[in-house]
Each structure stands twice: as C-alpha cells, then as structure tokens.
Motif scaffolding. Sequence first.
Motif, PDB file in Angstrom:
ATOM      1  N   ARG A  14      51.723  54.409  -3.779  1.00 56.34           N
ATOM      2  CA  ARG A  14      51.602  55.476  -2.633  1.00 56.34           C
ATOM      3  C   ARG A  14      51.508  54.588  -1.169  1.00 56.34           C
ATOM      4  O   ARG A  14      51.029  53.763  -0.924  1.00 56.34           O
ATOM      5  CB  ARG A  14      50.274  55.946  -2.743  1.00 56.34           C
ATOM      6  N   LEU A  15      52.456  55.123  -0.469  1.00 56.55           N
ATOM      7  CA  LEU A  15      52.513  54.663   0.873  1.00 56.55           C
ATOM      8  C   LEU A  15      52.475  55.708   1.900  1.00 56.55           C
ATOM      9  O   LEU A  15      53.196  56.808   1.981  1.00 56.55           O
ATOM     10  CB  LEU A  15      53.862  54.191   0.997  1.00 56.55           C
ATOM     11  N   ASN A  16      51.602  55.493   2.912  1.00 58.68           N
ATOM     12  CA  ASN A  16      51.222  56.398   4.124  1.00 58.68           C
ATOM     13  C   ASN A  16      51.565  55.805   5.400  1.00 58.68           C
ATOM     14  O   ASN A  16      50.927  54.923   5.639  1.00 58.68           O
ATOM     15  CB  ASN A  16      49.999  56.935   4.045  1.00 58.68           C
ATOM     16  N   VAL A  17      52.568  56.075   6.090  1.00 61.03           N
ATOM     17  CA  VAL A  17      52.959  55.669   7.429  1.00 61.03           C
ATOM     18  C   VAL A  17      53.013  56.575   8.451  1.00 61.03           C
ATOM     19  O   VAL A  17      53.770  56.577   9.541  1.00 61.03           O
ATOM     20  CB  VAL A  17      54.233  54.600   7.390  1.00 61.03           C
ATOM     21  N   SER A  18      52.487  57.838   8.338  1.00 58.85           N
ATOM     22  CA  SER A  18      52.371  59.012   8.795  1.00 58.85           C
ATOM     23  C   SER A  18      51.858  58.610  10.508  1.00 58.85           C
ATOM     24  O   SER A  18      51.030  57.889  10.528  1.00 58.85           O
ATOM     25  CB  SER A  18      51.772  60.002   8.206  1.00 58.85           C
ATOM     26  N   PHE A  19      52.102  59.418  11.315  1.00 61.83           N
ATOM     27  CA  PHE A  19      51.567  59.461  12.560  1.00 61.83           C
ATOM     28  C   PHE A  19      51.505  58.195  13.334  1.00 61.83           C
ATOM     29  O   PHE A  19      50.622  57.570  13.740  1.00 61.83           O
ATOM     30  CB  PHE A  19      50.129  60.166  12.557  1.00 61.83           C
ATOM     31  N   ASN A  20      52.691  57.753  13.400  1.00 62.74           N
ATOM     32  CA  ASN A  20      53.250  56.301  14.320  1.00 62.74           C
ATOM     33  C   ASN A  20      54.430  56.477  15.094  1.00 62.74           C
ATOM     34  O   ASN A  20      54.309  57.778  15.486  1.00 62.74           O
ATOM     35  CB  ASN A  20      53.456  55.153  13.184  1.00 62.74           C
ATOM     36  N   GLU A  21      54.702  55.664  15.465  1.00 63.48           N
ATOM     37  CA  GLU A  21      56.307  55.724  16.199  1.00 63.48           C
ATOM     38  C   GLU A  21      57.259  55.211  15.714  1.00 63.48           C
ATOM     39  O   GLU A  21      58.099  54.690  16.329  1.00 63.48           O
ATOM     40  CB  GLU A  21      55.664  55.243  17.526  1.00 63.48           C
ATOM     41  N   ILE A  22      57.460  55.191  14.537  1.00 69.83           N
ATOM     42  CA  ILE A  22      58.502  54.463  13.679  1.00 69.83           C
ATOM     43  C   ILE A  22      59.778  55.097  13.873  1.00 69.83           C
ATOM     44  O   ILE A  22      59.892  56.383  13.518  1.00 69.83           O
ATOM     45  CB  ILE A  22      58.045  54.341  12.255  1.00 69.83           C
ATOM     46  N   SER A  23      60.651  54.469  14.158  1.00 68.49           N
ATOM     47  CA  SER A  23      62.183  54.844  14.150  1.00 68.49           C
ATOM     48  C   SER A  23      63.182  54.292  13.156  1.00 68.49           C
ATOM     49  O   SER A  23      64.044  54.644  12.688  1.00 68.49           O
ATOM     50  CB  SER A  23      62.835  54.614  15.342  1.00 68.49           C
ATOM     51  N   ILE A  24      62.640  53.007  12.468  1.00 68.44           N
ATOM     52  CA  ILE A  24      63.195  52.140  11.509  1.00 68.44           C
ATOM     53  C   ILE A  24      62.304  52.152  10.362  1.00 68.44           C
ATOM     54  O   ILE A  24      61.387  51.406  10.426  1.00 68.44           O
ATOM     55  CB  ILE A  24      63.639  50.906  12.136  1.00 68.44           C
ATOM     56  N   LEU A  25      62.617  52.454   9.311  1.00 71.43           N
ATOM     57  CA  LEU A  25      61.669  52.598   7.980  1.00 71.43           C
ATOM     58  C   LEU A  25      62.560  51.593   6.799  1.00 71.43           C
ATOM     59  O   LEU A  25      63.788  52.459   6.704  1.00 71.43           O
ATOM     60  CB  LEU A  25      61.149  53.828   7.606  1.00 71.43           C
ATOM     61  N   GLU A  26      62.161  50.600   6.315  1.00 70.60           N
ATOM     62  CA  GLU A  26      62.752  50.148   5.044  1.00 70.60           C
ATOM     63  C   GLU A  26      62.025  50.097   3.952  1.00 70.60           C
ATOM     64  O   GLU A  26      60.819  49.544   4.245  1.00 70.60           O
ATOM     65  CB  GLU A  26      63.267  48.798   5.631  1.00 70.60           C
TER      66      GLU A  26
END
Length: 299
Positions: free
Chosen positions: A147-159
């Motif tokens: 389970r991965l949660n990266v919500s509510f950031n400013e991410i434009s590049i996700l690998e």
Amino acid sequence: NENENPDEQKEQETEAIPEIPQPTLEAVIEANGEKIKDSLSLFVRDHNVNSYAFLRLSCAEKELIGLSGCLSGFKHLKFVDLSKNNLTNLEGLSSMESIVKLNVSENSITALPNELNDTCFRFLEELDLSKNKLKSAKITFAPALKRLNVSFNEISILEVEDLPKLEFLDLRKNAVSSISGLQNLIWLSQIYAAENKFTSLRDFSHHRSLKTLHLRANPITDSNFDLPVVEYLNLRQTSLTHPPSIDKIPMIRSINFIDCKIEAEKEELTKTFIKNWILNQDLEIRLLIRTLDGQNQQN
C-alpha cells in the motif's frame, strides 16, 4: 512613570536585544531522542542478544525536526508513526530494515533520499507519504510494499517500478500526468488518482489486475481505452465528450460520468448500458449521469 529620566528611558529602549543562541545538532538529537524514547511500545524478547526490543514507535505531533542519530539503537522497529511533525527528509530511517508500516504523512518532506534501495526497506508493506511537499517520487526501494499513499503533494513525476507486490496506490491531489512502471505491477487492483493531470487512460489500459480506478476531476478527453477487469470507474468532472466503448470495459459494475461534457449522447448511452447487461443478473450495474435539467439520474 513621571519620575523616570527620559534620557535613561530612551537608552533602555534602544538597547540591543540579546541574540537567542540556535540549538546545536547534538542538542536537537538529544531533544528528539527523549521524545522518541517516550513513544516506544510493544516490546518482545530478542534472543540473539538476550534482551528486549521495541517494535512500535508512535511519535505523531512531537514537533520533530530531524531523525539523524535518533533511531540507530532501535533496529527492530516494525510499526513507525512520525506523522504531523516538521520532518523535511527521511534521513535516519534508511537503516531501519525491519519496518513493516511507516507513516510520515503531514510533514514537510521535499525529496526522498537517493541512497534508498531495496535493502533499506525490504520488509516495508505500507508507506504513507501524504500531505508533504514532494514534487517527484521515485518509489523503487520497497520490494514488499503493498500500500502506497502519496496523495496531497505536488508530484508531477511518479515512478513505481520494482514494486511487484503493490496492491493499492493513492495519488490524489497532485500534478501527475503519467506513471512510470505501472504495467509491471501485476497485483495492483486499486488506484485513486482524482485531481491530477491525466488526459488519457493509456497508462491504465490493458492492466490485468486493476479493478478500481478513480480519476475524478482530471482533464481526460480520450475515451479510447481498454480496461478488461475494471469493476468501478469514476470519470466524474473529467473532460470526456464521448463515452467509452462498452466492449472495452466488460466487467464494469459502476461507472460515474456526473459533470462530464457528455450531453447529447447520454440518453443513448444509458440505453446501451442497459441493453448490454440487462441479462446478466449477477452484476449490479450503476450508471451515474447528470441529466440535462441538472438532476442526478441512476440507472
């Protein structure tokens, strides 16, 4: 006071304010170390050294500003909660190879350390990086992650390459337009990606385990996609002007088109869905649309 000498009063007012000394790194480590020690629990016997080891660290809202040197003596920790602090990086965690669940949400983390690899978090199953200040995220250092949660950031590049066991991905409220490595995640079944920058579903097409796909409020215009096992599809508030082809989403149970730009085709779209699935009684089909008079309609 009327009896005070005006010259003396003026001299006192203009006297320089003494400079407040800044805490040294050693003092920060010592202060944070005390907070961490007070937050340890769930200990078990370590037969290797004939002593006890702590498994849980609950250190939320402790005003932590750094971890360097603070956790070096707690290598057996499995459940670590460092949410709602002032952390700007993950330094000090790379040696914690026993961690299973890590929560560092609601901090000020701007980047992930380059030295992280699959030996650092080889047992990590849950990672929460939500509500930080990440602009990019390369998550390739946790081979057991589910389970991965990266919500509510400013991410434009996700690998997200080399995460063979990932099942759940939350990247709501970012600026992602494409995800690198998605097709390699053979167990990924749920993606929540509302309020991003996706213009098409090409990254998700032909995925063989994806059952839930939530893409509300993305600027999606391309309706040419193939989602063979998706059961729940949310395209609310997207820029779609034409509905997807029915035969491209054969397993669909619920699909949401509310507030899309599909207008003239809505009535025909509803009839087509009903016609294609009315004989299949084991499926509970829900088509959500907004009618021309502004009322929600469910069929």
